[in-house]
Design a protein around this motif. Structure first.
Motif, PDB file in Angstrom:
ATOM      1  N   LEU A  51       0.827  -1.205   0.000  1.00 49.12           N
ATOM      2  CA  LEU A  51       0.000   0.000   0.000  1.00 49.12           C
ATOM      3  C   LEU A  51       0.861   1.254   0.000  1.00 49.12           C
ATOM      4  O   LEU A  51       0.596   2.207  -0.745  1.00 49.12           O
ATOM      5  N   GLN A  52       1.914   1.265   0.819  1.00 55.22           N
ATOM      6  CA  GLN A  52       2.760   2.454   0.918  1.00 55.22           C
ATOM      7  C   GLN A  52       3.490   2.731  -0.399  1.00 55.22           C
ATOM      8  O   GLN A  52       3.541   3.874  -0.871  1.00 55.22           O
ATOM      9  N   VAL A  53       4.046   1.682  -1.008  1.00 55.86           N
ATOM     10  CA  VAL A  53       4.772   1.857  -2.270  1.00 55.86           C
ATOM     11  C   VAL A  53       3.809   2.257  -3.386  1.00 55.86           C
ATOM     12  O   VAL A  53       4.119   3.114  -4.220  1.00 55.86           O
ATOM     13  N   PHE A  54       2.620   1.655  -3.396  1.00 53.46           N
ATOM     14  CA  PHE A  54       1.616   1.986  -4.406  1.00 53.46           C
ATOM     15  C   PHE A  54       1.231   3.462  -4.339  1.00 53.46           C
ATOM     16  O   PHE A  54       1.211   4.167  -5.352  1.00 53.46           O
ATOM     17  N   GLU A  55       0.937   3.947  -3.141  1.00 48.60           N
ATOM     18  CA  GLU A  55       0.538   5.347  -2.989  1.00 48.60           C
ATOM     19  C   GLU A  55       1.683   6.286  -3.356  1.00 48.60           C
ATOM     20  O   GLU A  55       1.460   7.340  -3.969  1.00 48.60           O
ATOM     21  N   ALA A  56       2.907   5.916  -2.997  1.00 49.67           N
ATOM     22  CA  ALA A  56       4.059   6.759  -3.331  1.00 49.67           C
ATOM     23  C   ALA A  56       4.248   6.855  -4.846  1.00 49.67           C
ATOM     24  O   ALA A  56       4.531   7.937  -5.382  1.00 49.67           O
ATOM     25  N   GLN A  57       4.082   5.731  -5.551  1.00 47.12           N
ATOM     26  CA  GLN A  57       4.234   5.751  -7.004  1.00 47.12           C
ATOM     27  C   GLN A  57       3.126   6.559  -7.671  1.00 47.12           C
ATOM     28  O   GLN A  57       3.372   7.303  -8.624  1.00 47.12           O
ATOM     29  N   VAL A  58       1.902   6.420  -7.181  1.00 50.80           N
ATOM     30  CA  VAL A  58       0.785   7.180  -7.757  1.00 50.80           C
ATOM     31  C   VAL A  58       1.003   8.677  -7.560  1.00 50.80           C
ATOM     32  O   VAL A  58       0.803   9.480  -8.484  1.00 50.80           O
ATOM     33  N   ILE A  59       1.426   9.076  -6.370  1.00 54.49           N
ATOM     34  CA  ILE A  59       1.678  10.495  -6.101  1.00 54.49           C
ATOM     35  C   ILE A  59       2.779  11.022  -7.010  1.00 54.49           C
ATOM     36  O   ILE A  59       2.686  12.135  -7.551  1.00 54.49           O
ATOM     37  N   ALA A  60       3.828  10.226  -7.213  1.00 57.62           N
ATOM     38  CA  ALA A  60       4.927  10.651  -8.087  1.00 57.62           C
ATOM     39  C   ALA A  60       4.450  10.816  -9.530  1.00 57.62           C
ATOM     40  O   ALA A  60       4.829  11.784 -10.211  1.00 57.62           O
ATOM     41  N   LEU A  61       3.610   9.900 -10.003  1.00 57.13           N
ATOM     42  CA  LEU A  61       3.091   9.991 -11.370  1.00 57.13           C
ATOM     43  C   LEU A  61       2.178  11.204 -11.536  1.00 57.13           C
ATOM     44  O   LEU A  61       2.237  11.904 -12.553  1.00 57.13           O
ATOM     45  N   VAL A  62       1.340  11.467 -10.541  1.00 56.57           N
ATOM     46  CA  VAL A  62       0.439  12.621 -10.607  1.00 56.57           C
ATOM     47  C   VAL A  62       1.234  13.923 -10.596  1.00 56.57           C
ATOM     48  O   VAL A  62       0.952  14.852 -11.368  1.00 56.57           O
ATOM     49  N   ASP A  63       2.237  14.000  -9.733  1.00 62.89           N
ATOM     50  CA  ASP A  63       3.074  15.207  -9.676  1.00 62.89           C
ATOM     51  C   ASP A  63       3.794  15.436 -11.007  1.00 62.89           C
ATOM     52  O   ASP A  63       3.917  16.580 -11.470  1.00 62.89           O
ATOM     53  N   GLN A  64       4.261  14.355 -11.605  1.00 63.66           N
ATOM     54  CA  GLN A  64       4.945  14.481 -12.891  1.00 63.66           C
ATOM     55  C   GLN A  64       3.981  14.959 -13.975  1.00 63.66           C
ATOM     56  O   GLN A  64       4.333  15.808 -14.808  1.00 63.66           O
ATOM     57  N   MET A  65       2.757  14.433 -13.973  1.00 64.39           N
ATOM     58  CA  MET A  65       1.757  14.869 -14.947  1.00 64.39           C
ATOM     59  C   MET A  65       1.432  16.346 -14.782  1.00 64.39           C
ATOM     60  O   MET A  65       1.350  17.098 -15.759  1.00 64.39           O
ATOM     61  N   GLN A  66       1.259  16.784 -13.544  1.00 65.26           N
ATOM     62  CA  GLN A  66       0.955  18.188 -13.286  1.00 65.26           C
ATOM     63  C   GLN A  66       2.094  19.090 -13.760  1.00 65.26           C
ATOM     64  O   GLN A  66       1.859  20.100 -14.441  1.00 65.26           O
ATOM     65  N   ALA A  67       3.319  18.734 -13.400  1.00 66.68           N
ATOM     66  CA  ALA A  67       4.470  19.559 -13.776  1.00 66.68           C
ATOM     67  C   ALA A  67       4.622  19.630 -15.295  1.00 66.68           C
ATOM     68  O   ALA A  67       4.902  20.705 -15.854  1.00 66.68           O
ATOM     69  N   THR A  68       4.433  18.502 -15.972  1.00 69.92           N
ATOM     70  CA  THR A  68       4.558  18.477 -17.431  1.00 69.92           C
ATOM     71  C   THR A  68       3.475  19.316 -18.091  1.00 69.92           C
ATOM     72  O   THR A  68       3.735  20.068 -19.039  1.00 69.92           O
ATOM     73  N   THR A  69       2.250  19.209 -17.588  1.00 63.70           N
ATOM     74  CA  THR A  69       1.135  19.979 -18.148  1.00 63.70           C
ATOM     75  C   THR A  69       1.367  21.474 -17.997  1.00 63.70           C
ATOM     76  O   THR A  69       1.205  22.246 -18.952  1.00 63.70           O
ATOM     77  N   LEU A  70       1.761  21.905 -16.803  1.00 65.51           N
ATOM     78  CA  LEU A  70       1.998  23.327 -16.562  1.00 65.51           C
ATOM     79  C   LEU A  70       3.149  23.850 -17.414  1.00 65.51           C
ATOM     80  O   LEU A  70       3.073  24.949 -17.975  1.00 65.51           O
ATOM     81  N   ALA A  71       4.211  23.054 -17.526  1.00 68.79           N
ATOM     82  CA  ALA A  71       5.376  23.489 -18.306  1.00 68.79           C
ATOM     83  C   ALA A  71       5.035  23.600 -19.790  1.00 68.79           C
ATOM     84  O   ALA A  71       5.466  24.547 -20.468  1.00 68.79           O
ATOM     85  N   ASN A  72       4.249  22.657 -20.315  1.00 67.06           N
ATOM     86  CA  ASN A  72       3.891  22.689 -21.738  1.00 67.06           C
ATOM     87  C   ASN A  72       3.027  23.900 -22.071  1.00 67.06           C
ATOM     88  O   ASN A  72       3.233  24.562 -23.097  1.00 67.06           O
ATOM     89  N   VAL A  73       2.052  24.197 -21.208  1.00 65.98           N
ATOM     90  CA  VAL A  73       1.181  25.351 -21.454  1.00 65.98           C
ATOM     91  C   VAL A  73       1.987  26.647 -21.421  1.00 65.98           C
ATOM     92  O   VAL A  73       1.819  27.527 -22.273  1.00 65.98           O
ATOM     93  N   LYS A  74       2.865  26.767 -20.452  1.00 69.20           N
ATOM     94  CA  LYS A  74       3.689  27.974 -20.344  1.00 69.20           C
ATOM     95  C   LYS A  74       4.601  28.123 -21.553  1.00 69.20           C
ATOM     96  O   LYS A  74       4.763  29.229 -22.099  1.00 69.20           O
TER      97      LYS A  74
END
Length: 322
Positions: A51-74
């Motif tokens: 459970l701990q590793v799963f949640e950590a990986q999901v959070i990392a993937l979501v953060d990466q998606m957010q950062a990529t989306t914001l950077a592309n729009v800018k």
């Protein structure tokens, strides 16, 4: 040609609101597109995650998606602005450049506008320094917007600065004008639209309800549109992951585990006695067989005959030699 000054809010307001609408639509479509693409991804591992590793990986993937989306729009927004500036596209509002008729040679030439740098209030027309920002090499030159009762633009033999003199009737709080509606809108704030009195001054209908400044928000009233756009106008990103669904799809058919434990005295003695008992049993079986085997082998090597005695059914003893 408009009868308003290039510094007049009424000249650029409609274009700026259209830009704001496009920014909101761009943010919404970008989030929808990137989110749909993100949801098609799969987590593939060679073993089921905790459970701990799963949640950590999901959070990392979501953060990466957010950062990529914001950077592309800018990046895309800055690229479009740079293309417009490099192409020297003239605004229809004559805010970045304008044509001047030269009657001596019967032709026109382009004059690029310049905006003063510094704070300015309607009550103090002298609160402007001598520095100016030109639209020739920059598109983010901006000045505070106001309502002017005149239209003024430099002539053929004058400097190209848009001079705020005489002062405007009033300054529109937070709103900026500049070379292009896009860039000046990004530098503006929406604080006027939180105030009923300000909306009345710029002629907004009473049917339009002001924004509520008491609503909890990550963006302050005086936050620039650029800051909000760089965050895609998103208040919060909410992540909802389901470990149960993941485990039901990826659970193993069997589980095993090992652990290391240091043995104590009782455990050592038990193992020792077990080993001795096992050796005694094994040797009790093997030793007689080995003795008999080597005895026969020794006799054969010496050539001796080993008599064997058997009893027949009549009770007589029979001797055999082998």
């Amino acid at each position: 040609m408009s009868g308003f000054s290039p510094l007049d809010f009424r000249l650029m307001a409609m274009s700026q609101f259209q830009i704001l609408t496009l920014l909101c639509q761009t943010a919404a479509s970008t989030i929808s597109s990137d989110l749909s693409q993100f949801l098609t991804q799969q987590i593939i591992t060679n073993q089921a995650l905790s459970l701990q590793v799963f949640e950590a990986q999901v959070i990392a993937l979501v953060d990466q998606m957010q950062a990529t989306t914001l950077a592309n729009v800018k990046y895309i927004d800055q690229l479009v602005s740079q293309v417009v500036l490099s192409s020297q596209i003239m605004s229809a509002l004559n805010t970045n450049s304008y044509l001047i008729d030269n009657p001596l040679v019967s032709n026109y030439y382009i004059q690029h506008g310049q905006y003063f740098v510094g704070d300015y209030t309607a009550s103090d027309a002298l609160n402007v320094n001598n520095a100016a920002c030109g639209c020739t090499h920059k598109s983010n030159c901006a000045f505070q917007a106001g309502f002017y009762n005149y239209s003024i633009r430099p002539g053929a033999n004058q400097y190209s600065e848009y001079i705020p003199s005489p002062p405007p009737i009033f300054i529109v709080p937070g709103m900026m004008v500049g070379c292009l509606p896009h860039d000046s809108m990004l530098q503006s704030t929406l604080e006027c639209f939180y105030n009923r009195s300000c909306l009345d001054l710029i002629g907004i209908s009473q049917a339009i309800i002001p924004l509520n400044a008491t609503v909890s928000s990550r963006f302050a009233v005086n936050t620039t549109v650029n800051t909000m756009f760089e965050q895609l106008f998103v208040e919060t990103w909410q992540n909802s992951s389901n470990f149960t669904h993941y485990y039901n799809a990826c659970h193993p058919e069997a589980c095993s585990y090992t652990y290391t434990q240091r043995g104590n005295f009782l455990y050592t003695m038990t193992m020792l006695f077990s080993l001795i008992g096992g050796l005694t049993t094994i040797l009790g079986i093997l030793v007689p067989l080995l003795v008999q085997f080597f005895r026969r082998l020794l006799v054969k090597c010496r050539g001796e005959v080993i008599p064997a005695i058997e009893n027949d059914p009549a009770g007589r003893q029979l001797f055999y030699f082998s």
